[in-house]
Design an enzyme around this catalytic site. Structure first.
Site, PDB file in Angstrom:
ATOM      1  N   GLY A  77      -0.780   8.100   0.552  1.00  0.00           N
ATOM      2  CA  GLY A  77      -1.100   8.247   1.966  1.00  0.00           C
ATOM      3  C   GLY A  77       0.042   7.894   2.894  1.00  0.00           C
ATOM      4  N   GLY A 108       0.826  -1.196   0.000  1.00  0.00           N
ATOM      5  CA  GLY A 108       0.000   0.000   0.000  1.00  0.00           C
ATOM      6  C   GLY A 108       0.862   1.248   0.000  1.00  0.00           C
ATOM      7  N   GLY A 109       1.974   1.199  -0.725  1.00  0.00           N
ATOM      8  CA  GLY A 109       2.974   2.248  -0.638  1.00  0.00           C
ATOM      9  C   GLY A 109       2.873   3.354  -1.666  1.00  0.00           C
ATOM     10  CE1 TYR A 167      -9.298   0.560   8.589  1.00  0.00           C
ATOM     11  CE2 TYR A 167      -9.674   1.918  10.541  1.00  0.00           C
ATOM     12  CZ  TYR A 167      -8.850   1.499   9.515  1.00  0.00           C
ATOM     13  OH  TYR A 167      -7.577   2.011   9.413  1.00  0.00           O
ATOM     14  N   GLY A 186       1.376   4.975   3.574  1.00  0.00           N
ATOM     15  CA  GLY A 186       2.350   4.067   2.974  1.00  0.00           C
ATOM     16  C   GLY A 186       3.386   4.791   2.142  1.00  0.00           C
TER      17      GLY A 186
END
Length: 246
Positions: A16, A12-13, A149, A18
């Site tokens: 945001g 997830g880099g 979540y 990441g």
């Protein structure tokens, strides 16, 4: 590539938190691999990160996709020194409006994705390496409409409680950084047309009167991954300005 250059993988880099972690690690002189689902986003992020970064497309909810990712890393680099398991996301839905699709999406990415990312990385991790899982203060304080979540992040915390024992004797450390609300596009998108009201609520809740910045979370992740944290293992470190404790 210098033989002493550390290798970091950030899932997830491409955006945001990441992306901020990947940028911090490249600034520290690491060779950084970012992984995510969208090639166009990865390409843009790699362009910003520079020559010591590369991107690989992966869907962390798919063990087969993860196997392809780690096979490529094994061929290209032979090892991982730092794994940042960051990929995840949440869907706002109060009780009565929770859908099966949203439930599956969050558990598949946030829990199943973490399990099989960490497990598939193990053969590439050596003594002295570090795993940093990006959790959330939702593990203890999910707030309204974020029950699913929050449940995924609580599950991740308990996974790490067990894994720290499973990794005994390996020389591999594993910790969680749990951000509070952080100034990312995904946070704003989650509130939809009520973004400004949502952000105002979060600022008011914070003892510091503001939400976090991705770069602040990146500093914490980099610390947990570093030799400076060599005796820190199995913790959940909250980076939220005290909001979850208030």
């Amino acid at each position: 590539m210098p033989t002493d250059m550390k290798i970091a993988l950030v899932t997830g880099g491409s955006s945001g938190i990441g992306f901020a972690i990947a940028r911090k690690m490249t600034a520290l002189g690491m060779r950084v691999i970012i992984a995510g689902r969208r090639k166009d986003a990865l390409d843009r992020a790699v362009g910003e990160l520079g020559a010591n970064a590369s991107g690989i497309v992966v869907d962390v909810s798919s063990p087969a996709s993860l196997e392809t990712l780690f096979s490529q890393i094994r061929i290209d680099f032979g090892r991982i020194d730092t794994l940042v398991a960051n990929a995840g996301g949440g869907v706002h839905a109060p009780l009565g409006q929770i859908t099966e699709a949203a439930y599956d999406q969050q558990f598949d990415t946030n829990v199943k994705g973490i399990v099989f990312t960490v497990q598939a990385a193990l053969p590439l991790l050596r003594p002295g390496s570090s795993i940093v899982v990006v959790g959330s203060t939702s593990s203890i304080d999910p707030g309204p409409s974020m029950s699913i979540y929050g449940a995924t992040k609580a599950a991740v915390r308990n996974l790490v409680r067990s894994w720290v024992s499973d990794l005994k004797g390996s020389g591999i450390r594993i910790n969680i950084v749990s951000p509070g609300p952080t100034n990312t596009q995904s946070l704003r998108d989650g509130f939809g047309e009520h973004a400004e009201e949502g952000l105002a609520f979060l600022r008011e809740k914070s003892p510091m009167g503001r939400i976090g910045e991705p770069e602040e979370i990146a500093e914490v992740a980099a610390f947990l991954a570093s030799d400076a944290a060599s005796y820190i293992n199995g913790v959940e470190l909250f980076a939220d300005g005290g909001a979850s404790q208030a």
